[in-house]
Scaffold this active site. Structure first.
Site, PDB file in Angstrom:
ATOM      1  N   LYS A 104      37.187 -30.005 -23.120  1.00 32.14           N
ATOM      2  CA  LYS A 104      36.602 -29.244 -24.229  1.00 32.14           C
ATOM      3  C   LYS A 104      37.231 -29.677 -25.559  1.00 32.14           C
ATOM      4  CE  LYS A 104      35.342 -25.449 -21.204  1.00 32.14           C
ATOM      5  NZ  LYS A 104      35.622 -24.129 -20.610  1.00 32.14           N
TER       6      LYS A 104
ATOM      7  N   GLN B 253      40.037 -19.449 -21.191  1.00 31.57           N
ATOM      8  CA  GLN B 253      39.598 -20.092 -19.955  1.00 31.57           C
ATOM      9  C   GLN B 253      39.806 -19.157 -18.767  1.00 31.57           C
ATOM     10  OE1 GLN B 253      38.020 -23.012 -19.848  1.00 31.57           O
ATOM     11  NE2 GLN B 253      37.835 -23.062 -17.622  1.00 31.57           N
TER      12      GLN B 253
ATOM     13  N   ASP C 239      31.635 -18.442 -25.793  1.00 26.89           N
ATOM     14  CA  ASP C 239      31.363 -18.511 -24.350  1.00 26.89           C
ATOM     15  C   ASP C 239      30.163 -17.633 -23.967  1.00 26.89           C
ATOM     16  OD1 ASP C 239      32.727 -20.133 -22.534  1.00 26.89           O
ATOM     17  OD2 ASP C 239      34.561 -18.922 -22.620  1.00 26.89           O
TER      18      ASP C 239
HETATM   19  N1  GUN Z   1      35.781 -21.024 -16.158  1.00 24.15           N
HETATM   20  C1  GUN Z   1      34.767 -21.692 -15.556  1.00 24.15           C
HETATM   21  N2  GUN Z   1      33.758 -21.913 -16.427  1.00 24.15           N
HETATM   22  C2  GUN Z   1      34.145 -21.363 -17.596  1.00 24.15           C
HETATM   23  C3  GUN Z   1      33.532 -21.285 -18.881  1.00 24.15           C
HETATM   24  O1  GUN Z   1      32.403 -21.742 -19.112  1.00 24.15           O
HETATM   25  N3  GUN Z   1      34.251 -20.654 -19.837  1.00 24.15           N
HETATM   26  C4  GUN Z   1      35.478 -20.113 -19.592  1.00 24.15           C
HETATM   27  N4  GUN Z   1      36.098 -19.492 -20.593  1.00 24.15           N
HETATM   28  N5  GUN Z   1      36.068 -20.173 -18.420  1.00 24.15           N
HETATM   29  C5  GUN Z   1      35.403 -20.801 -17.431  1.00 24.15           C
END
Ligand code: GUN
Length: 286
Positions: free
Chosen positions: A53, A97, A120
């Site tokens: 990311k 996350q 998100d």
């Molecule tokens: N864990 C797995 N996929 C995601 C996501 O798209 N965003 C976040 N914050 N955590 C995740």
């Protein structure tokens, strides 16, 4: 028949080239888009995801801050940090996350993020807005799937879409997005009786279960479009999705690969949401 691939890497590169231009344009207007990514603990998969990311942000010129906290970080400390980022004008998107360590209530943390910075799309305000058709940040993975369908010019109107999986991150928002595009939607899950009966009727199948080979060729109607959200490892340790790719590609009309399918698109939509959030600050400036 061999299905055509929907290439998530190629589509991402195309979209990110445009995002780089948008970022420069925002910078010249006085706003440098910024994303904060918070990782708690040392989950190996999460470490890879957050690194990707941050790298994607660098690629398009978005300012990013990666905060790594030890597993022992308390919930109160995390909430305090989220509050600081909510009030930081350099930050337009906040991503915590998941999964979080067991001693932290993920719901509490997500609800602490300002909906204006919820890139998100996990906040209840964002989820409620998606459900009622109001503008909000859409969760990145299902939004990426929608972009992939759009990229092949696929009209969902009147089509039967089957979503395998009912998570808050993928399955449920995916179903709502498909519904908003006039598909007839079936959501299948672990308690579904005769899964194959449902998938065989589908024009579009979204596999988001998190288990290898949950979708096999005998479960797919010839010509169906198959989107694979899974991210698993095979016996040799190689990355694979939820779909028996080699067999299903002989039956489907379009299919997404793993890796190189939904994964890069998830990150691309995170960039899109961050840019939208930065843009939004321009329109609310006095
Ligand atoms: N864990 C797995 N996929 C995601 C996501 O798209 N965003 C976040 N914050 N955590 C995740």
């Amino acid at each position: 028949m061999s299905a055509q691939l929907i290439d998530g890497n190629a589509l991402s590169q195309h979209m990110r080239a445009d995002f780089a231009t948008r970022t420069q344009s925002l910078i010249t207007q006085g706003v440098h888009p910024g994303l904060a990514v918070i990782l708690v603990g040392d989950n190996p998969a999460s470490q890879v995801y957050v690194r990707n990311k941050v790298k994607a942000c660098e690629q398009v010129g978005i300012h990013s801050v990666l905060e790594k906290h030890p597993e022992t970080l308390s919930q109160a400390e995390l909430l305090e940090r989220v509050d600081q980022l909510n009030n930081d004008p350099r930050i337009h998107g906040i991503l915590v996350q998941l999964p979080l360590p067991a001693h932290i209530d993920a719901h509490r943390v997500i609800e602490a993020i300002s909906p204006a910075k919820d890139v998100d799309g996990f906040h209840v305000a964002s989820a409620g807005a998606l459900m009622t058709g109001l503008p909000a940040y859409w969760p990145c993975t299902p939004h990426g799937c929608m972009k992939m369908l759009e990229s092949i010019g696929y009209s969902l109107k009147g089509k039967h879409a089957v979503v395998m999986g009912r998570s808050n991150i993928v399955g449920k928002p995916m179903a709502l997005m498909l519904l908003q595009h006039n598909a007839t939607v079936t959501v299948c899950h672990s308690a579904t009786v005769n899964l194959k009966h449902h998938t065989l009727q589908a024009d579009v199948i979204i596999a988001a279960v998190g288990k290898r080979n949950v979708l096999t060729a005998d479960m797919v109607k010839p010509g169906a479009v198959v989107i694979d959200v899974g991210m698993n490892r095979d016996d040799a340790g190689k990355l694979c999705g939820d779909v028996d790719f080699e067999a299903v590609r002989q039956v489907a009309s379009y299919i997404t690969p793993v890796p190189g399918g939904v994964g890069p698109m998830t990150i691309t939509m995170l960039l899109a949401n961050t840019l939208d959030s930065a843009q939004q600050t321009l329109s609310v400036k006095p």
